[in-house]
Write a protein that holds these residues in place. Structure first.
Motif, short mmCIF file in Angstrom:
data_model
loop_
_atom_site.label_atom_id
_atom_site.label_comp_id
_atom_site.label_asym_id
_atom_site.label_seq_id
_atom_site.Cartn_x
_atom_site.Cartn_y
_atom_site.Cartn_z
N ASP A 1 0.83 -1.21 0.00
CA ASP A 1 0.00 0.00 0.00
C ASP A 1 0.86 1.26 0.00
OD1 ASP A 1 -2.73 1.28 0.44
OD2 ASP A 1 -1.55 2.12 2.08
N ALA A 2 1.96 1.23 0.77
CA ALA A 2 2.85 2.40 0.83
C ALA A 2 3.46 2.68 -0.54
CB ALA A 2 3.96 2.17 1.87
N ALA A 3 3.65 1.61 -1.35
CA ALA A 3 4.21 1.79 -2.70
C ALA A 3 3.08 1.96 -3.71
CB ALA A 3 5.08 0.59 -3.05
N ASP A 4 1.86 2.21 -3.20
CA ASP A 4 0.72 2.53 -4.06
C ASP A 4 0.28 1.34 -4.92
OD1 ASP A 4 -1.05 4.50 -4.41
OD2 ASP A 4 0.05 5.56 -5.98
N ALA B 1 -5.56 -0.39 -17.74
CA ALA B 1 -5.46 -0.20 -19.19
C ALA B 1 -4.37 0.80 -19.58
CB ALA B 1 -6.81 0.24 -19.74
N ASP B 2 -4.11 1.82 -18.77
CA ASP B 2 -3.12 2.82 -19.17
C ASP B 2 -1.70 2.29 -19.04
OD1 ASP B 2 -3.49 3.08 -16.20
OD2 ASP B 2 -1.84 4.50 -16.47
N ALA B 3 -0.83 2.72 -19.98
CA ALA B 3 0.52 2.17 -20.09
C ALA B 3 1.33 2.33 -18.79
CB ALA B 3 1.27 2.81 -21.25
N ALA B 4 1.38 3.55 -18.25
CA ALA B 4 2.20 3.79 -17.06
C ALA B 4 1.67 2.97 -15.88
CB ALA B 4 2.21 5.28 -16.72
N GLY B 5 0.36 2.92 -15.75
CA GLY B 5 -0.25 2.17 -14.66
C GLY B 5 -0.01 0.68 -14.80
N ALA B 6 -0.07 0.19 -16.05
CA ALA B 6 0.14 -1.24 -16.31
C ALA B 6 1.57 -1.63 -15.96
CB ALA B 6 -0.15 -1.56 -17.78
N MET B 7 2.51 -0.78 -16.38
CA MET B 7 3.92 -1.01 -16.10
C MET B 7 4.18 -1.10 -14.61
SD MET B 7 6.33 -1.25 -18.08
CE MET B 7 8.07 -1.33 -18.09
N ARG B 8 3.61 -0.15 -13.89
CA ARG B 8 3.79 -0.09 -12.45
C ARG B 8 3.21 -1.34 -11.78
NH1 ARG B 8 3.06 1.91 -7.71
NH2 ARG B 8 4.48 3.53 -6.99
N VAL C 1 2.66 -4.33 -13.12
CA VAL C 1 3.39 -5.57 -13.42
C VAL C 1 4.72 -5.60 -12.64
CG1 VAL C 1 4.51 -6.98 -15.20
CG2 VAL C 1 2.34 -5.87 -15.68
N VAL C 2 5.46 -4.49 -12.68
CA VAL C 2 6.79 -4.49 -12.06
C VAL C 2 6.69 -4.39 -10.54
CG1 VAL C 2 9.02 -3.35 -11.95
CG2 VAL C 2 7.83 -3.50 -14.12
N VAL C 3 6.13 -3.28 -10.06
CA VAL C 3 6.09 -3.05 -8.61
C VAL C 3 5.13 -4.03 -7.94
CG1 VAL C 3 5.76 -1.34 -6.80
CG2 VAL C 3 6.67 -0.64 -9.02
N GLY C 4 3.97 -4.24 -8.60
CA GLY C 4 2.98 -5.16 -8.05
C GLY C 4 3.54 -6.56 -7.86
N THR C 5 4.25 -7.07 -8.86
CA THR C 5 4.83 -8.42 -8.74
C THR C 5 5.85 -8.48 -7.60
OG1 THR C 5 4.48 -8.87 -11.09
CG2 THR C 5 6.11 -10.23 -9.97
N LEU C 6 6.75 -7.48 -7.57
CA LEU C 6 7.80 -7.50 -6.55
C LEU C 6 7.23 -7.43 -5.13
CD1 LEU C 6 10.38 -5.16 -8.29
CD2 LEU C 6 10.70 -7.59 -7.78
N LEU C 7 6.19 -6.62 -4.95
CA LEU C 7 5.66 -6.44 -3.60
C LEU C 7 4.64 -7.49 -3.19
CD1 LEU C 7 5.62 -2.59 -3.29
CD2 LEU C 7 7.22 -4.22 -2.33
N THR C 8 4.15 -8.27 -4.15
CA THR C 8 3.24 -9.35 -3.76
C THR C 8 3.97 -10.69 -3.63
OG1 THR C 8 2.54 -9.53 -6.08
CG2 THR C 8 1.08 -8.29 -4.59
N ASP C 9 5.20 -10.80 -4.15
CA ASP C 9 6.01 -12.01 -3.94
C ASP C 9 6.06 -12.39 -2.44
OD1 ASP C 9 6.67 -12.52 -6.59
OD2 ASP C 9 8.69 -11.68 -6.46
N PRO C 10 6.41 -11.43 -1.55
CA PRO C 10 6.48 -11.80 -0.13
C PRO C 10 5.11 -12.22 0.44
CG PRO C 10 7.42 -9.60 -0.47
CD PRO C 10 6.86 -10.04 -1.78
#
Lengths: 213, 213
Positions: free
Chosen positions: A141-144, B172-179, B181-190
């Motif tokens: 959540d902190a990383a949005d 759907a938006d490019a910047a949001g999708a990128m974020r 996939v990248v940040v979402g994957t890394l922060l949901t791994d744990p």
């Protein structure tokens, strides 16, 4: 075998082996001279285990030491054993946290508890793992990064599939069971995360191939 | 806001913020004097992102830099975007590995390919992720952890459940999708690895409660 052969067999430099020996991660060999010792197959296996835990599972030396201590001295009963295995997988910080006084009205802890309860799992908000889940949700959540309840439940369902297969593979003997739960979990974590990425590629290719009507 | 307020808002010491600024992980503020600058909400968000990537996802600063570069400059097309996101999640070593000449007759690579093919996924043994899977299998074997085909297939099935939910949540938006996939994957791994441990407790309690006839 001499330490040079131990290095060859394990693919590690002699300096690393000496470091493991000095740190007590690998038991000493049988001394044959003031500066020489002989090692056996048990040393090869132990070095390979330490290597896998540090390199593949990315454990700190302190964490490796904790894991080895539990493997070297497994509890007698199978029930204690699984508890000890789970305990060995906690971080030092989590182990020493103890039980907080009041059940904190932390929204992330409440959400973590809700995820666990939604699967029908027994849920204790003092459990270090439920607290770790809450910390993970807070960090996302902190990383949005927003995670819907459905999304989280898919993770919990997938974890159930993984854990059922894990528990089915635990051997009957105490030492083997301990090893499988502790070492097996640590070394299959990276496999699961890699398969997740491969499956993401696959799922996004499939989604991209669908007509966007 | 001043740097002291940025520290308060993000929960990080001023020294750490100065380090992030020096390393270019956080863009400079607007200078108001020779040694003073003002920061805004975008700085708060960036600092929290860097913090989550280093602390929760355990990324090195080099890896954080790579992730930020991709987030700051997402490709225009959605297809390139998912490729770039996957690329950002690789290690430096994996990115620079290139394509080996002959498809090596490595038994672990063959097994990794078989796991992927068994799910009906497209499989390329030159794919860095398939190679990472092979390395993970090799490391587990070196530590004497045996994983049956059924066990691995359970992991692959669970990964499919996870990835389907992941891909469904990509905006759907490019910047949001990128974020995502990248940040979402890394922060949901744990989160996934923690849920796995909670599910193991649950599964082993259930197994222990069964009569052992």
């Amino acid at each position: 075998m001499r330490i040079s052969m131990l290095a060859e067999r394990t693919g590690l430099p002699v300096a690393t082996l000496k470091y493991y020996l000095r740190e007590g991660l690998v038991p000493p060999g049988i001394a044959t001279a003031r500066t020489q010792a002989l090692y056996d197959e048990a040393h090869v296996a132990r070095v390979l285990l330490v290597r896998a835990l540090t390199e593949s599972a990315s454990l700190s030396l302190a964490a490796v030491r904790q894991v080895l201590a539990v493997l070297d001295d497994p509890p007698a009963s199978r029930h204690d054993l699984l508890g000890a295995a789970q305990h060995a997988l906690l971080t030092d910080e989590e182990r020493s946290a103890g039980t907080p006084g009041a059940p904190a009205a932390d929204p992330w802890l409440s959400r973590a508890a809700a995820v666990v309860a939604a699967r029908g799992w027994y849920c204790d908000t003092d459990d270090p793992l439920v607290r770790r889940l809450a910390e993970g949700l807070r960090a996302a959540d902190a990383a949005d990064v927003t995670i819907s309840d459905e999304h989280l439940d898919a993770y919990a369902r997938a974890s159930e599939t993984i854990a059922d297969a894990d528990v089915a593979s635990v051997p009957a003997d105490a030492a083997g069971a301990m090893r499988q739960v502790v070492v097996g979990t640590l070394l299959t974590d990276p496999l699961i995360l890699t398969l997740r990425r491969i499956a993401q590629q696959q799922a996004s290719d499939t989604a991209a191939a669908r007509p966007t009507s």
